[in-house]
Design a protein around this motif. Structure first.
Motif, PDB file in Angstrom:
ATOM      1  N   THR A 264       0.852  -1.196   0.000  1.00  0.00           N
ATOM      2  CA  THR A 264       0.000   0.000   0.000  1.00  0.00           C
ATOM      3  C   THR A 264       0.882   1.237   0.000  1.00  0.00           C
ATOM      4  N   PRO A 265       0.835   2.058  -1.043  1.00  0.00           N
ATOM      5  CA  PRO A 265       1.704   3.241  -1.102  1.00  0.00           C
ATOM      6  C   PRO A 265       1.215   4.348  -0.175  1.00  0.00           C
ATOM      7  N   LEU A 266       2.167   5.155   0.312  1.00  0.00           N
ATOM      8  CA  LEU A 266       1.791   6.354   1.070  1.00  0.00           C
ATOM      9  C   LEU A 266       1.256   7.429   0.132  1.00  0.00           C
ATOM     10  N   VAL A 267       2.088   7.811  -0.824  1.00  0.00           N
ATOM     11  CA  VAL A 267       1.736   8.801  -1.832  1.00  0.00           C
ATOM     12  C   VAL A 267       2.347   8.321  -3.134  1.00  0.00           C
ATOM     13  N   THR A 268       1.659   8.553  -4.245  1.00  0.00           N
ATOM     14  CA  THR A 268       2.149   8.054  -5.524  1.00  0.00           C
ATOM     15  C   THR A 268       3.540   8.586  -5.826  1.00  0.00           C
ATOM     16  N   GLY A 269       4.410   7.689  -6.239  1.00  0.00           N
ATOM     17  CA  GLY A 269       5.759   8.058  -6.632  1.00  0.00           C
ATOM     18  C   GLY A 269       6.778   8.069  -5.520  1.00  0.00           C
ATOM     19  N   LEU A 270       6.339   8.172  -4.251  1.00  0.00           N
ATOM     20  CA  LEU A 270       7.298   8.215  -3.157  1.00  0.00           C
ATOM     21  C   LEU A 270       7.734   6.800  -2.780  1.00  0.00           C
ATOM     22  N   PRO A 271       8.974   6.625  -2.337  1.00  0.00           N
ATOM     23  CA  PRO A 271       9.534   5.285  -2.146  1.00  0.00           C
ATOM     24  C   PRO A 271       9.231   4.666  -0.788  1.00  0.00           C
ATOM     25  N   PHE A 272       8.096   4.959  -0.198  1.00  0.00           N
ATOM     26  CA  PHE A 272       7.744   4.391   1.089  1.00  0.00           C
ATOM     27  C   PHE A 272       6.348   3.796   1.002  1.00  0.00           C
ATOM     28  N   PHE A 273       6.173   2.634   1.623  1.00  0.00           N
ATOM     29  CA  PHE A 273       4.889   1.960   1.523  1.00  0.00           C
ATOM     30  C   PHE A 273       4.668   1.078   2.752  1.00  0.00           C
ATOM     31  N   TYR A 274       3.401   0.777   2.986  1.00  0.00           N
ATOM     32  CA  TYR A 274       3.004  -0.184   4.006  1.00  0.00           C
ATOM     33  C   TYR A 274       2.903  -1.560   3.349  1.00  0.00           C
ATOM     34  N   VAL A 275       3.267  -2.601   4.095  1.00  0.00           N
ATOM     35  CA  VAL A 275       3.153  -3.977   3.619  1.00  0.00           C
ATOM     36  C   VAL A 275       2.299  -4.753   4.611  1.00  0.00           C
ATOM     37  N   ARG A 276       1.094  -5.104   4.200  1.00  0.00           N
ATOM     38  CA  ARG A 276       0.147  -5.814   5.064  1.00  0.00           C
ATOM     39  C   ARG A 276       0.012  -5.136   6.425  1.00  0.00           C
ATOM     40  N   GLY A 277      -0.130  -3.824   6.401  1.00  0.00           N
ATOM     41  CA  GLY A 277      -0.332  -3.061   7.621  1.00  0.00           C
ATOM     42  C   GLY A 277       0.925  -2.651   8.335  1.00  0.00           C
ATOM     43  N   SER A 278       2.102  -3.125   7.913  1.00  0.00           N
ATOM     44  CA  SER A 278       3.363  -2.759   8.557  1.00  0.00           C
ATOM     45  C   SER A 278       3.852  -1.423   8.011  1.00  0.00           C
ATOM     46  N   PRO A 279       4.261  -0.487   8.882  1.00  0.00           N
ATOM     47  CA  PRO A 279       4.710   0.829   8.403  1.00  0.00           C
ATOM     48  C   PRO A 279       6.051   0.739   7.689  1.00  0.00           C
ATOM     49  N   PRO A 280       6.443   1.791   6.974  1.00  0.00           N
ATOM     50  CA  PRO A 280       7.709   1.767   6.225  1.00  0.00           C
ATOM     51  C   PRO A 280       8.924   1.459   7.086  1.00  0.00           C
ATOM     52  N   GLY A 281       8.934   1.940   8.334  1.00  0.00           N
ATOM     53  CA  GLY A 281      10.069   1.684   9.204  1.00  0.00           C
ATOM     54  C   GLY A 281      10.206   0.243   9.639  1.00  0.00           C
ATOM     55  N   ASN A 282       9.179  -0.571   9.423  1.00  0.00           N
ATOM     56  CA  ASN A 282       9.206  -1.974   9.825  1.00  0.00           C
ATOM     57  C   ASN A 282       9.405  -2.911   8.642  1.00  0.00           C
ATOM     58  N   VAL A 283       9.765  -2.362   7.484  1.00  0.00           N
ATOM     59  CA  VAL A 283      10.023  -3.157   6.293  1.00  0.00           C
ATOM     60  C   VAL A 283      11.535  -3.172   6.071  1.00  0.00           C
ATOM     61  N   GLY A 284      12.119  -4.381   5.999  1.00  0.00           N
ATOM     62  CA  GLY A 284      13.557  -4.505   5.843  1.00  0.00           C
ATOM     63  C   GLY A 284      13.970  -4.644   4.397  1.00  0.00           C
ATOM     64  N   TYR A 285      15.083  -3.992   4.024  1.00  0.00           N
ATOM     65  CA  TYR A 285      15.612  -4.037   2.663  1.00  0.00           C
ATOM     66  C   TYR A 285      16.993  -4.698   2.694  1.00  0.00           C
TER      67      TYR A 285
END
Length: 846
Positions: A264-285
């Motif tokens: 789920t994107p925050l705003v179109t084009g920006l590189p941050f998103f939620y994954v199954r309800g997890s905020p961007p800070g909780n997604v590991g790259y």
């Protein structure tokens, strides 16, 4: 979180896992008689079949080089092909397989395909074939290759015949990979009696009749690689060949993540998103197991890693294997291409940046060196459109790999990126955002036995972020890891690993260091939380390990139990993460598979979005989540793969400054701990985009909530519906066009009456000042259309050149965002955008 509540969570999870395991075993025993009646596909072995001896084949005990590679110098043994990333390396043909090992199929007929009419140039198509127990080809999928060559190879593959794979002497079905190389014929020449083989006769139209891989008597032109590791349940994977032509992704594998289900994107084009309800800070790259602080450059730029070095990108939305950890949300794992011992490269020249990559062998092919990178000259364009803005970015990648033993290889991999955003006024430049990261990874890979591998690595890291006024956050890290994958004779795979990392965090906010720890001045307002209570200069230490096993209960049922333990130490606080995992895969029939994945995950406190050097300290304990999903995978006609999944994630002691807006002031949102939940349904259908007609569609229906005390609300970034649909078409003669449609629901906003802003300090956040009950309403939905057009030319035997136009948001759609309002007017949404990014460029490679 209280200790009693934590034990309740673990107790409930462990009880659930035990019941799931017992139910799987009971189901296996009940279904065993009926399952045995069907002919199952054989598990995919890891050994590469030995080449049959011939006049052109290497002597016994020496492996033939793959297609397109020259034989090694006399007196030196050929190096085996690099195994696929993520799978244990292949066994050397010199090692005799155990008596009960699976013997892969071998070709009985020439593996060739008609050169497509109207095509030009040379091409290579990689096929994945499912070979039946009688040696016929059940299905063929073009894993890589351009049209119309890919379709020609798939059509011809149905006539291939093999000596079937065997286990204990009995024929079984199996999957193999075959490369078919198309070579455009030269003008007809007089026959040469000394030639080893006659040239292919021309077709009535004057073109060559066939482009084929020679029969088994010339094994150096044939590569049959057998894959052994199956994807984890629920993972979504994107290959470099497909991502290159995804509209709106600018050819970057990481940028295509947003079109996958569950994102789920925050705003179109920006590189941050939620994954199954997890905020961007909780997604590991991660890239090759090395943590990456962020994925994309500033200003809607490309990914921080050159796409030419990325082999594939995997998205684990939840319930992932135990080898992935220390994040309570999703995992994005990129794998680099293996070292290729021949010269090749690619480059691009676009309106905003220039980049390139080249790789080649040295030391007689034992070593391989790669160097690549990108540099942006965006500032030249911004100086015309916005003279007061300054934007710049660059990235680099370098890899040196050397074969020190027949099955051992040492590699040094360095990569990094830089982004700068500033404001120029009155001859002075004010830094708004300045971030840099570097990684140096020294690793040793060793393959042994049949399908087993060992990796040891040491990693150095440097993350730094600077903002206005000379303030900065810096993290220097030193980590080490050791991983092992071992395959038993009963096809059970055991994976285990240990690792540790030390992080030296330094925070400088431009105040006197003597004021407080970390150089942060104390806050005079006792009701607010100072930044120093969240970020401190300190040394953190994390160590952990995992073990998991992929077990075949029956030929159709496989379960993967796992356990991960992590010990965290930060600023005197200590926490232990105990994370059991369980996934299962059950074949219900031809083309239908039931999958499920469950597990606990733990993580340190996180910031709003991933920012290099900004790491909150461990004070109020770890974040934890219980992730659960189940679904069906379908192999449909016309080479379409489809999935349907349901998921439920529960979050405990969660830090989510964006989702917690409304519970308190903005300052409090950074330190609030909440309970969270996300429930939804995901649908997807996929036909490879590299085909003449390819497409991808995904849809996510979900609801995400946050709870603090007795208060519960929908998260401020919840989107009920998220849909993506992409379609590409190859017109032939190098022309290809594609489009992608993106739709998602608007964000929730509390309206009705006069409301205070979240930063007003009003208890409970937004509330009515006029006495009327506020209500939640959805802002208008958003949609956009991305377009990609390409014209490609073939140059020589392997060169190519292309002109590409890629437009993000070609419809110039605007997005509605919640508005910060005051006590004298109702909240009205604010239009954002349009965020439209055109990219016109020249690309090429050899």
């Amino acid at each position: 979180m209280p200790a009693a509540a934590l034990f309740d969570i673990h107790g409930a999870a462990m009880s659930f896992l035990r019941r799931s395991t017992a139910a799987a075993a009971l189901l296996a025993s009940a279904l065993a008689p009926s399952l045995a009646a069907a002919a199952p596909d054989a598990p995919l072995p890891h050994a590469k079949p030995p080449a049959e001896p011939s006049a052109e084949a290497p002597p016994a005990g020496r492996e033939a080089p793959p297609a397109g590679r020259e034989a090694p110098p006399a007196g030196r043994e050929a190096s085996p092909a690099e195994p696929p990333r993520g799978a244990p390396p292949a066994e050397s043909p010199r090692d005799a397989p155990p008596p009960d090992a699976l013997v892969p199929p071998t070709p009985l007929t020439p593996l060739g395909a008609d050169y497509p009419a109207g095509a030009h140039g040379d091409a290579l198509v990689r096929l994945v074939l499912t070979v039946n127990a009688d040696g016929t080809v059940r299905s063929a999928v073009a894993e890589e290759g351009q049209e119309p060559f890919a379709s020609a190879a798939v059509a011809a593959a149905t006539s291939f015949r093999f000596a079937p794979a065997t286990r204990n002497g009995a024929p079984v079905a199996a999957k193999i990979r075959v490369e078919v190389r198309f070579t455009e014929a030269a003008p007809p020449a007089p026959p040469d009696a000394s030639a080893p083989a006659a040239a292919a006769p021309p077709t009535p139209g004057g073109g060559p009749a066939r482009a084929q891989v020679p029969p088994p008597s010339a094994p150096r032109s044939l590569e049959v690689t057998v894959h052994g590791e199956q994807q984890a349940p629920g993972v979504s994977s994107l290959s470099r060949g497909e991502v290159r032509i995804v509209p709106g992704a600018f050819g970057d594998p990481f940028r295509a993540i947003e079109m996958l289900p569950g994102v789920t994107p925050l705003v179109t084009g920006l590189p941050f998103f939620y994954v199954r309800g997890s905020p961007p800070g909780n997604v590991g790259y991660f890239l090759d197991g090395v943590r990456v602080p962020y994925l994309y450059h500033l200003g809607l730029g490309p990914s921080v890693v050159h796409p030419g070095i990325v082999d594939r990108v995997d998205l684990y939305p939840g319930g992932y294997p135990a080898r992935h950890g220390r994040y309570a949300g999703g995992i994005v794992a990129g794998e680099t291409t293996p070292p290729l011992p021949y010269w090749h490269g690619e480059g691009m020249l676009r309106l905003v940046d220039v980049g390139g990559l080249v790789e080649g062998p040295f030391a007689g092919g034992r070593g391989v060196a790669l160097v690549g990178g990108r540099y942006s000259y965006t500032a030249l364009l911004l100086s015309l459109a916005a003279p007061e803005a300054a934007l710049d970015y660059w990235d680099y990648q370098a890899r040196l790999s050397y074969e020190v033993a027949s099955q051992g290889r040492v590699s040094l991999f360095a990569f990094g990126a830089h982004d700068y955003l500033g404001d120029e006024s009155a001859g002075e430049t004010t830094t708004l955002f300045d971030t840099t990261f570097h990684r140096i990874d020294l690793r040793y890979d060793h393959a042994y036995g049949q399908g087993s591998a060992l990796r040891g690595a040491v990693t150095l890291g440097h993350d730094e972020t600077g903002i206005e006024g000379g303030q900065k956050a810096l993290t220097r890290s030193l980590g080490a890891r050791l991983t092992l994958a071992h395959r038993l004779r009963d096809e059970t795979v055991i994976r285990a690993g240990i690792d540790a990392v030390v992080d030296d965090n330094e925070l400088d906010l431009g105040t006197d260091v003597g004021d407080s720890r970390g150089g942060v001045a104390p806050d005079d307002d006792d009701d607010d939380v100072s930044v120093g209570d969240l970020l401190l200069s300190r040394v953190d230490f994390t160590a952990g390990g995992y073990i998991e096993a992929d077990i075949a209960i029956t030929p159709r049922l496989r379960i993967t139990p796992g356990l991960r333990l992590d010990l965290y130490h930060s600023d005197g606080a200590v926490a232990l993460g105990v994370d059991p995992r369980l996934s299962a895969r059950l074949s219900l029939g031809r083309g239908v598979t039931f999958v499920q994945a469950h597990g606990l995950a733990s993580q340190l406190p996180s910031f709003v979005v991933p920012i290099p050097g900004v790491r909150p300290r461990l004070d109020d304990g770890l974040q934890r989540s219980f992730q659960s999903s189940a679904g069906l995978e379908f192999a449909l006609p016309a080479d379409i793969d489809a999935t349907v999944s349901v998921f439920h994630n529960a979050f405990f002691n969660m830090t989510d400054a964006l989702g917690a807006v409304g519970f308190g002031s903005i300052d409090e949102a950074f330190t609030l701990r909440s309970l969270g939940a996300a429930t939804g349904v995901e649908l997807s259908a996929h036909r490879r985009l590299t085909k003449r007609i390819g497409g991808f569609a995904s849809y996510t229906l979900s609801r995400s909530t946050r709870s603090i005390g007795r208060s519960r609300q929908v998260t401020s970034v919840d989107r009920t519906h998220v849909a993506n649909a992409a379609l590409t078409y190859d017109f032939g003669r190098g022309y290809r066009a594609g489009g992608r449609f993106v739709f998602y629901s608007g964000l929730p906003q509390r309206v009705g009456g006069v409301a205070f802003p979240p930063g007003s300090g009003v208890p409970g956040g937004l509330g009515s000042a006029a006495g009327a009950e506020p209500r939640w309403e959805r802002l208008p939905p958003f949609f956009r259309l991305d377009v990609r057009l390409e014209k490609r030319w073939s140059i020589g035997k392997s060169g190519w050149l292309a002109v590409v136009l890629d437009v993000l948001n070609a419809t110039m759609s605007k997005e509605n965002m919640p508005r910060m309002c005051d006590a004298f007017e109702p909240c009205q949404p604010t239009e954002f955008g349009p965020v439209t990014v055109p990219s016109l460029g020249l690309e090429g490679g050899f």
